[in-house]
Design a protein around this motif. Structure first.
Motif, PDB file in Angstrom:
ATOM      1  N   VAL A  28       0.879  -1.173   0.000  1.00  0.00           N
ATOM      2  CA  VAL A  28       0.000   0.000   0.000  1.00  0.00           C
ATOM      3  C   VAL A  28       0.913   1.219   0.000  1.00  0.00           C
ATOM      4  O   VAL A  28       1.940   1.223   0.677  1.00  0.00           O
ATOM      5  CB  VAL A  28      -0.904   0.008   1.247  1.00  0.00           C
ATOM      6  N   GLN A  44       1.355   5.725  -0.036  1.00  0.00           N
ATOM      7  CA  GLN A  44       0.744   6.983   0.383  1.00  0.00           C
ATOM      8  C   GLN A  44       1.588   8.130  -0.130  1.00  0.00           C
ATOM      9  O   GLN A  44       2.719   8.316   0.322  1.00  0.00           O
ATOM     10  CB  GLN A  44       0.634   7.026   1.911  1.00  0.00           C
ATOM     11  N   LYS A  66      -1.283  12.801   1.159  1.00  0.00           N
ATOM     12  CA  LYS A  66      -2.466  12.206   0.536  1.00  0.00           C
ATOM     13  C   LYS A  66      -2.932  10.961   1.283  1.00  0.00           C
ATOM     14  O   LYS A  66      -2.382  10.601   2.319  1.00  0.00           O
ATOM     15  CB  LYS A  66      -2.156  11.846  -0.931  1.00  0.00           C
ATOM     16  N   GLY A  67      -3.961  10.310   0.740  1.00  0.00           N
ATOM     17  CA  GLY A  67      -4.524   9.142   1.372  1.00  0.00           C
ATOM     18  C   GLY A  67      -3.822   7.850   0.991  1.00  0.00           C
ATOM     19  O   GLY A  67      -2.777   7.849   0.333  1.00  0.00           O
ATOM     20  N   LEU A  68      -4.412   6.748   1.419  1.00  0.00           N
ATOM     21  CA  LEU A  68      -3.836   5.437   1.194  1.00  0.00           C
ATOM     22  C   LEU A  68      -4.309   4.862  -0.145  1.00  0.00           C
ATOM     23  O   LEU A  68      -5.482   4.994  -0.504  1.00  0.00           O
ATOM     24  CB  LEU A  68      -4.253   4.493   2.323  1.00  0.00           C
ATOM     25  N   TRP A  99      -4.056   1.208  -2.325  1.00  0.00           N
ATOM     26  CA  TRP A  99      -3.623  -0.183  -2.491  1.00  0.00           C
ATOM     27  C   TRP A  99      -2.858  -0.319  -3.801  1.00  0.00           C
ATOM     28  O   TRP A  99      -3.295   0.207  -4.837  1.00  0.00           O
ATOM     29  CB  TRP A  99      -4.830  -1.110  -2.475  1.00  0.00           C
ATOM     30  N   TYR A 114       4.112   0.867   2.087  1.00  0.00           N
ATOM     31  CA  TYR A 114       3.931   0.010   3.253  1.00  0.00           C
ATOM     32  C   TYR A 114       3.745  -1.446   2.831  1.00  0.00           C
ATOM     33  O   TYR A 114       3.020  -1.737   1.864  1.00  0.00           O
ATOM     34  CB  TYR A 114       2.689   0.412   4.044  1.00  0.00           C
TER      35      TYR A 114
END
Lengths: 112, 115
Positions: free
Chosen positions: B37, B39, B43-45, B47, B95
């Motif tokens: 994942v 980022q 900003k957001g996450l 996948w 991540y």
């Protein structure tokens, strides 16, 4: 892909007061086994996300009981019964019903 | 104790390549699917990719399909992400995440794509 839409995107809250975040999916999240694979995560600045809730309403170990999750089908909610200072940060919902996971945009919670 | 430790990030020019690694410990690695994942800054996450426990099924986000390859070595308890033809928009923290509903995340490794 399933689109996850959170609201609000910003949530100023008063310490000790409740807070609620909505998450809506573009398709039903009911899996073939009957479960709904909807999770909530909390991310503090500079940290990795931490899962709070999985399968809509199951709190993870160590998560305070002031956090609760609910919902069905395409509409889900994360509630904090009484906000504490450590709850600030960004909250994300995520669907794991489909192989290609998708996250909501995130809701930033801050103290007024 | 479950641990996921990413490495391999860094600064690379557009069009370049990087290989990320994730060292897993504290659980039976070869029984779990794994994910990457990312980022972007502020900003957001998002996948990126997943692989099943047996190294037979891999899935990718449209944004990286054809450029990134996920793999694993169960004998070494390691997950990898080979990233080729990198773009500026690939910049971010990557991540490594364990399946079981994304219950454990690594600390992330920063990839910066810039000329």
């Amino acid at each position: 892909d399933i689109v996850m839409t959170q609201s609000p995107l910003s949530l100023p809250v008063t310490l000790g007061q409740p807070a609620s975040i909505s998450c809506r999916s573009s398709q039903s999240l009911v899996y073939s086994d009957g479960n709904i694979y909807l999770s909530w995560f909390h991310q503090r600045p500079g940290q990795s996300p931490r899962r709070l809730i999985n399968k809509v309403s199951n709190r993870d170990s160590g998560v305070p009981d002031r956090f609760s999750g609910s919902g069905s089908g395409t509409d889900f909610t994360l509630k904090i019964s009484r906000v504490e200072a450590e709850d600030v940060g960004v909250y994300y919902c995520m669907q794991a019903t489909r192989t290609r996971r998708t996250f909501g945009q995130g809701t930033k919670v801050e103290i007024k | 104790e479950v641990q996921l430790v990413e490495s391999g990030g860094g600064l690379v020019k557009p069009g370049g390549s990087l290989r990320l690694s994730c060292a897993a410990s504290g659980f039976t690695f070869n029984t779990y699917s794994m994910h990457w994942v990312r980022q972007a800054p502020g900003k957001g996450l998002e996948w990126v990719s997943s692989i099943n426990s047996l190294n037979t099924y891999m899935y990718y986000a449209d944004s990286i399909k054809g450029r990134f390859t996920i793999s694993r070595d169960n004998a070494k308890n390691s997950l990898y992400l080979q990233m080729n033809n990198l773009r500026v928009e690939d910049t971010g923290v990557y991540y490594c995440v364990r399946e079981s509903g994304f219950d454990f995340w690594g600390q992330g490794t920063l990839v910066t794509v810039s000329s």
